[in-house]
Every structure is written in structure tokens, then in C-alpha cells.
Design an enzyme around this catalytic site. Structure first.
Site, short mmCIF file in Angstrom:
data_model
loop_
_atom_site.label_atom_id
_atom_site.label_comp_id
_atom_site.label_asym_id
_atom_site.label_seq_id
_atom_site.Cartn_x
_atom_site.Cartn_y
_atom_site.Cartn_z
N LYS A 1 52.66 60.31 73.23
CA LYS A 1 51.43 59.78 72.55
C LYS A 1 51.72 58.34 72.38
CE LYS A 1 53.78 60.27 67.76
NZ LYS A 1 53.74 59.16 67.41
N THR A 2 52.89 57.85 72.15
CA THR A 2 53.19 56.53 72.00
C THR A 2 52.76 55.62 73.23
OG1 THR A 2 54.75 56.62 70.50
CG2 THR A 2 54.77 54.43 71.57
N ASP B 1 48.16 55.53 64.74
CA ASP B 1 49.13 56.53 65.22
C ASP B 1 49.41 57.53 64.09
OD1 ASP B 1 51.06 57.73 66.77
OD2 ASP B 1 52.58 56.18 66.38
N GLU B 2 50.00 58.70 64.41
CA GLU B 2 50.18 59.71 63.28
C GLU B 2 49.40 59.98 62.25
OE1 GLU B 2 52.84 61.48 63.86
OE2 GLU B 2 54.41 59.91 64.54
N GLN C 1 52.10 68.75 63.02
CA GLN C 1 53.64 67.85 62.54
C GLN C 1 53.06 67.24 61.38
OE1 GLN C 1 56.11 66.14 65.75
NE2 GLN C 1 54.05 66.44 67.06
N ARG D 1 62.56 68.64 68.27
CA ARG D 1 63.42 67.89 68.34
C ARG D 1 64.58 68.16 69.52
NH1 ARG D 1 60.27 64.57 66.95
NH2 ARG D 1 59.07 66.41 66.85
#
Length: 754
Positions: free
Chosen positions: A32-33, A220-221, A251, A631
Site C-alpha cells: 500500500k505504501t 493512509d490507514e 486491520q 506479521r
């Protein structure tokens, strides 16, 4: 074309999408980044916008820095003037620019949580409500007021909503707290967001100015935004609705601090003509790990359906181990880490993740026992250390003499023989004259009741601060100013006299390096000429800029020199809560404490199934487990214990329902055989069909007998005077000089034979 060549088809669609609202549902590890940064570069390269017409918002300083670094590497553009940063840092930028339209000056101080509680303590004491442990504790009031601000609830609104005496008193404290903040020309973290929203929503000219300036806004997020942040984004979005949000409803794990999952789930309602693009290719984990994560999260109702896939292959199956107790659980984890080291992994490749910090103790003890360097997230932060806070309080007072909280911290640091009662009288006198304490210090002749020796000490303190203010006005570098603080106040000598003075002085050395680095960057930015046509903005006051950056920092420097060295070298084992692990990745992950009441947390399982509050909390716990699973890159282990020590009691928790929600064919199992009480109602009996068993850990106690000398971490050296049972259940009576006889269970006692 170079910009797009390393993107998959889904990512290309997101980067090159037409104008208008865009929702990018980005699964864990889906890049995503990379997509967000590529989108910014695409907008600039295609001449859709200049760099200063784009705002990119994220949640952490680390994420903002990564975004800037990647963008500079991708475009060659200098990002120092671009509007890329956290919600809080961008709000600071707006508020300082538009301070004439606000109730405070541009050099306002930003209070952290400790400053906030200190001020709340005074407010509570003012009303005779101070109760450190119960209903009117500063910590509790801090949470309530923060929640109100996140919902844009003013003190007046809170008072209107009050339905009982407690709520009325809280509203009264809220009013006084805000009054004192304004008096100190200060804002807390929640004010940064709230005041910016109020400014934009109430001042049409300023709102239109920023809407016109920012042709594109990227967030973002987005699943972590609260109501205040949601309103901020809405206020900044221009009439073209060029809003690009990236997030993942699976998330969303910060409901407890105000995050509202509805912001991302209802995005299409807020922007009816929006386009939704899903990023489902995962570049981090193996397929077996992703299949476990997909199966788990499918049990949630409040989500956008998607299944993650990868080209990395199936990989090893996740493993579940049922230990006899938490000691055996910790031993199993450390033994397996030691075994995996032989396969070429290093300590930095491992993470032990738990639901709460309290679970870290047995794992830390195993690390210490095995001489393993480790690092825990959530310990004392570098900027929370006394010597650092004292130093910054001096700088904050120089930048903003109205800041009474910082002034109070340093008036007797180092010791100047200025007593608390004297300082209290100064505060009363200043309030009576309608001025600040620092202003009163400059006119002590108006206080004839003070003794001459007391006046002299106060005058000396005032002169020191005034001389530092003069140095600042003379454009001293902050590093030089800081060194003057330490020398003129005698702070260096003060620290040298402390038992741990060398360590504290090393912390000051590190702070000096931080300041020196800032001075260098600030000078470079000041020399960077941006024309008016480029809508550049002047560089603000260096000290104010620096203090603002520090207040927004999330530095987590380790407590010890050994820890710092391990951190620099990267050879440490990570122990962290699941919340703090979000955004990180590790080749091998252990999720421990997989039991009902532990994970999911007991708060999420104590309500009534079917009620929205119960379902929402349980779904958030499941999302947290999903975050933990995703993770892991190569290997995933989950562990539980049949028995666990809590508050000096032995508890027997059922195995977590989350384990039963992962199909048994996706996992391998080992350890103890589950008992009837350890199996939740779902379907655990079938899940625990043993397949490819993992060897059970054995922790045999060191042979001891009556008369042996032993050492206990808390009680010191002692002699065994009685012994019952054997093995790990052995109970010892140990006589400690000056303390008496303590009955200790070998399994939990921290004792070593001498």
C-alpha cells in the site's frame, strides 16, 4: 512507464485511476505504501498537480518519513516543503500559519500526556476533586476529555450532556482545563485536531483557501481515523473530491482510542461516485499463513470481503503448541528460537507478540536466563526521561514563557531552594493580578510578603531564563542554546552527582546530537528558495519548529546502553504487544497466550453475545489476531497454556476460539493434550488431532535440598528450611535475613542455587 513497471495490475489501476474519490482496500503486505507514493509521483509526473498542491496524510512519523524517502528516490523532488506528514503535524502547520484566526499565538506549546495530566491534577485540586486512584484521577479524566475532543464535544456540550454529578464535575474540570491551556498558550494533542477542524469549518475563507491549494488529498490507514480526523478530511476535500484513501477494514484495531471502522465501511455513502480497488496480492507471507489469516477473519461481519494470495508458495504450516503453564510456554518459544537460529535466522528475525504487556515477564526471564539480547516495545521512551524532559522544559519556557507547566517543572531543577509553598504563593499572586507567573517573576517588588533571600533566589532564576531568551532572540543555534541551558543552570554538575549520572549524561549527549542535526537541516531548508509562484512559505521560528517536532515524536530509544547497542546492531529479539506490532514484519512470529480471557481479552468476552457492543469488541479482537498472523513472513507459531499465573492465583483458561476458527488441515499441533476445561464449545476436540507433533518442552528444576543457600531476585540471599513435593510443583520454605520465611513455588519463584 518506469513508474509503473514494478507494479501489479491492481496497483497500476490504483496509481493511474482518474480523478474523483478512490478507496483502495489494501490487504496486509499488499504494497500500500508503494501504491500511495507511486500515486503522488504519478500526479506530479503527469502535471496534474505541483508538489505543494498535494497533501499526503498518515498516522506515524515513521510512515511519514518512509513516504518522503521513497518519494525523493522516485522523483528526485525535495520533500521538505511538501505537505506530507501525520494528522497532528499537518494540523500544527495549519494552526501556526493561521494563528491570527485562533485564540492562541503561533509559538504555542504542545503538551504531551504527562504535561496534560500535570495540568489536570491542578484543575482537579482546584475543585477539591483530586483522587489519584479512583473516579477523579488525572489519568481517567485525561481519557474522558480526549474522547470528548475526538468527538468534537466542547466543554459546554459536555456540561449539557451531563446526566449525573460525576459527569457534571468532569465537564467543570474540562472547562477549567481548557481555560488554563489558553492561559499557557498551549494545546494538547487532541486540540491540534479539534482546533483545526473548528477553524476550517467556521472560517469559510480559510477553508476555501486550503481546498483550493490542495487539489489532491491522500490518506493512509483510513480505517484508523476517528470522528475528528474524518471531519478534517471532509473539510479539506475540494469540490472535485479528489480524495484517495488507503486502508483495510480487517486491520482496524484502535477502536479503544476513538478509531471508527464505519469511516472506511461507509466511504461509498460519503462519496457516492467513488471507485473501489482491492489490493489482494500479498508480498510478505507464504500461502499457508495467508490461508490461516483468511479463514480467521472470515468470521467477522463488519468487513469488506477479500482473500489474500501470494506467489511465495505454500510454505510451512502454522504450528499451535499447548504448554502446561506459562513457564513452559516461554521455554518452548525460546527453545524453538534457538533451534531456528541453526537454520540461518538471527535474533532480529523473531518477534514474540502478546495481547498485553503483562505477559512479557516469563519471556523476558527466559531471555535473561539464556543471555539473549531483547527489546520490548512500550517501555520508557527517550523523550520521557527526566533529564530529557527537564532540558526540553527549559527550551519550551524560552520559546513560550507563558507555559506555566514547563516553568513549574524547572523552577527547582536543579535545586535552588525554592520551595513548593513559595511557588504556590506565586501562582496565587499571579492569578490575582491576571498575569502569568513568569511575568510576575519580573516584578517581585510587588510581593512585599516574600523574604529577601527568597526573592533573591527567584530573581536569580528569572535572570537565567531571561538571559536564555535573549540568546534565542539573537538567533543562537538551538544546540548552542541547549548547551548554555546546561551550563548556566548547573545541570551538568547536578547530573554528575547522581548514582546513574553517567547514563543520564549520555542521554543529554544524544539529545544534543538530535538538536545539532535539526540545526543543520533547518539551515539547509532556510537556504532553499521557493518562489512565490510556487506558493512557498517562510521557514518559521527554529526553536518553535524543533519543539513542535519533538512533541510529535514517537522515539522509543532503549533504557540501557546495552539495549541501544543491540538496537543499533539489529541483533535483538523483539517482544511486543500485538497493537504495537502493526506495520512491522518478521520472518518468524510467535503469538502467545492464545486463551479465552487472555486473547481474546476478557473485556471482549464478558458481555452478552448478540449485543452490538459485545460483537464489535470481539470482532476487533479477531482483527487484532489477523494483524498478528499477517506479521509473519515464513513461520508462524501460536501458543497457549493449560495453567497461567495471574495475581498470585492459578487460572485455567479455555483455548482461544480464534484457534478453532482456523481449519485443522492448515495447522500442526503439539504439546499437552487439551482437557475438558481447556476446550471451548466451538470445535476444539477435532482441531487437536495430533499431526506432526512438536516436542514438548521440559524445564526440570535444579536439585536443591534443605540447608542449601539460594538467591531470590526480590528477597536476596536465603536458606531453604523446608521442602514439599518434587519437580516443578516443589514448594520451598526459604528463610531470608531481616524478612522471615517465605513459601515459594519453584515453578514461579525467581530463585537460583548458590
Amino acid at each position: 512507464m518506469d513508474l509503473l513497471k514494478n507494479l501489479n495490475q491492481q496497483q497500476k489501476e490504483a496509481v493511474t485511476a482518474d480523478d474523483g474519490p478512490l478507496l483502495i482496500m489494501a490487504g496486509a503486505g499488499s504494497g500500500k505504501t508503494k501504491v500511495l507514493v507511486s500515486r503522488v509521483a504519478y500526479l506530479m509526473n503527469c502535471d496534474k498537480a505541483t508538489p505543494w498542491q498535494i497533501m499526503a496524510v498518515t498516522f506515524t512519523n515513521k510512515a511519514a518519513k518512509e513516504m518522503k524517502d521513497r518519494l525523493e528516490a522516485l522523483t528526485g523532488e525535495n520533500t521538505s516543503r511538501m505537505w506530507i506528514g501525520t494528522f497532528h503535524s499537518l494540523c500544527v502547520r495549519i494552526l501556526r500559519r493561521e494563528s491570527t484566526a485562533t485564540p492562541f499565538d503561533s509559538n504555542f506549546t504542545i503538551y504531551d500526556e504527562n504535561d496534560k495530566r500535570s495540568l489536570l491534577k491542578k484543575c482537579l485540586a482546584n475543585f477539591g476533586l483530586l483522587d489519584e486512584d479512583r473516579e477523579y484521577s488525572p489519568a481517567k479524566l485525561s481519557f474522558v476529555i480526549s474522547d470528548a475532543k475526538n468527538r468534537l464535544i466542547s466543554p459546554h456540550d459536555l456540561a449539557t450532556e451531563a446526566a449525573n454529578q460525576w459527569q457534571e464535575n468532569v465537564a467543570k474540570v474540562y472547562v477549567e482545563y481548557q481555560r488554563r491551556l489558553r492561559e499557557n498558550n498551549s494545546l494538547d494533542f487532541d486540540d491540534l485536531l479539534m482546533e483545526t477542524v473548528l477553524l476550517l469549518e467556521k472560517n469559510t475563507a480559510i477553508r476555501l483557501q486550503y481546498q483550493e491549494r490542495f487539489r489532491y488529498i491522500l490518506v493512509d490507514e483510513y480505517q484508523d481515523t476517528n470522528h475528528c480526523q474524518y471531519r478534517l478530511v471532509r473539510a479539506l476535500t475540494n469540490k472535485n473530491s479528489n480524495i484517495f484513501v488507503v486502508g483495510d477494514s480487517d486491520q482496524s484495531i484502535y477502536c479503544w482510542r476513538g478509531a471508527d471502522i464505519r469511516n472506511i465501511l461507509d466511504f461509498e455513502k460519503d462519496y457516492p461516485n467513488c471507485r473501489v480497488i482491492k489490493l489482494t496480492q500479498n508480498y510478505r507471507s507464504t500461502q499457508n499463513i495467508l490461508d490461516a489469516a483468511n479463514s480467521l477473519i472470515a468470521n467477522n461481519q463488519n468487513r469488506r470481503e477479500k482473500d489474500l494470495f501470494t506467489d511465495r508458495g505454500k510454505g510451512e504450516k502454522p504450528a499451535f503448541y499447548l504448554a502446561g503453564d506459562d513457564r513452559e510456554e516461554a521455554n518452548f518459544v525460546i527453545r524453538n528460537i534457538a533451534s531456528l537460529l541453526k537454520d540461518g535466522y538471527t535474533y532480529k528475525d523473531f518477534a514474540i507478540l502478546y495481547r498485553t504487556h503483562a505477559q512479557s515477564r516469563p519471556f523476558e526471564e527466559e531471555c535473561i536466563r539464556n543471555k539473549i539480547a531483547y527489546r520490548t516495545f512500550g517501555g520508557m521512551k527517550f523523550y520521557e526521561r527526566k533529564e530529557i524532559k527537564d532540558s526540553l522544559a527549559y527550551l519550551r519556557t524560552v520559546a513560550n514563557p507563558a507555559d506555566s507547566v514547563s516553568l513549574e517543572r524547572i523552577y527547582n531543577e536543579p535545586k535552588r531552594k525554592i520551595g513548593e509553598e513559595t511557588w504556590r504563593k506565586l501562582n496565587v499572586a499571579a492569578a490575582g493580578q491576571g498575569i502569568g507567573v513568569f511575568e510576575l517573576l519580573g516584578n517581585l517588588e510587588s510581593l512585599p510578603q516574600l523574604r529577601s533571600d527568597t526573592k533573591k533566589r527567584l530573581q536569580d532564576f528569572y535572570n537565567i531564563i531571561n538571559s536564555l531568551i535573549t540568546l534565542h532572540k539573537d538567533n543562537f543555534l538551538i544546540a548552542d542554546l541547549l548547551e548554555q541551558v546546561w551550563r548556566t543552570t548547573g545541570y551538568f554538575d547536578y547530573l554528575r552527582e547522581m548514582p546513574d549520572g553517567d547514563e543520564r549524561l549520555r542521554n543529554l549527549e544524544q539529545l544534543y546530537q538530535v538538536v545539532d542535526d535539526f540545526d543543520t537541516r533547518y539551515k539547509e531548508e532556510k537556504e532553499l528558495v521557493i518562489s512565490e509562484e510556487d506558493e512557498g512559505e517562510p521557514v518559521g521560528d527554529s526553536l518553535t519548529e524543533f519543539l513542535g517536532q519533538i512533541s510529535l515524536s514517537t522515539d522509543t530509544t532503549e533504557d540501557t546502553e546495552e539495549g541501544r547497542r543491540a538496537q543499533e546492531q539489529g541483533e535483538y529479539l523483539t517482544l511486543a504487544t500485538l497493537h504495537s506490532a502493526k506495520g512491522l514484519e518478521f520472518p518468524v512470529v510467535f503469538i502467545v497466550g492464545m486463551e479465552e480471557g487472555v486473547f481474546p481479552h476478557e473485556r471482549a468476552t464478558s458481555g452478552n453475545p448478540g449485543k452490538s457492543s459485545y460483537d464489535n469488541e470481539l470482532e476487533e479482537e479477531r482483527r487484532l489476531c489477523y494483524v498478528g498472523i499477517t506479521r509473519a513472513k515464513d513461520r508462524l507459531f501460536m501458543t497457549a497454556a493449560l495453567k497461567r499465573r495471574r495475581w498470585d492465583k492459578i487460572v485455567n483458561n479455555p483455548i482461544s476460539r480464534f484457534a478453532s476458527e482456523i481449519p485443522r488441515e492448515l495447522m500442526i499441533f503439539g504439546g499437552n493434550k487439551p482437557t475438558a476445561t481447556s476446550v471451548p464449545r466451538q470445535k476444539m476436540s477435532s482441531v487437536f488431532t495430533m499431526s506432526a507433533p512438536i516436542p514438548r518442552a521440559k524445564t526440570e528444576p535444579e536439585p536443591v535440598c534443605v540447608g542449601d543457600k539460594v538467591h531470590h531476585e526480590k528477597f536476596g540471599d536465603g536458606v531453604i528450611v523446608s521442602q514439599k513435593g518434587s519437580g516443578e510443583d516443589m514448594e520451598l520454605g526459604v528463610a531470608f535475613p531481616g524478612i522471615g520465611i517465605k513459601q515459594l513455588l519453584w515453578r514461579y519463584a525467581r530463585i537460583k542455587k548458590l
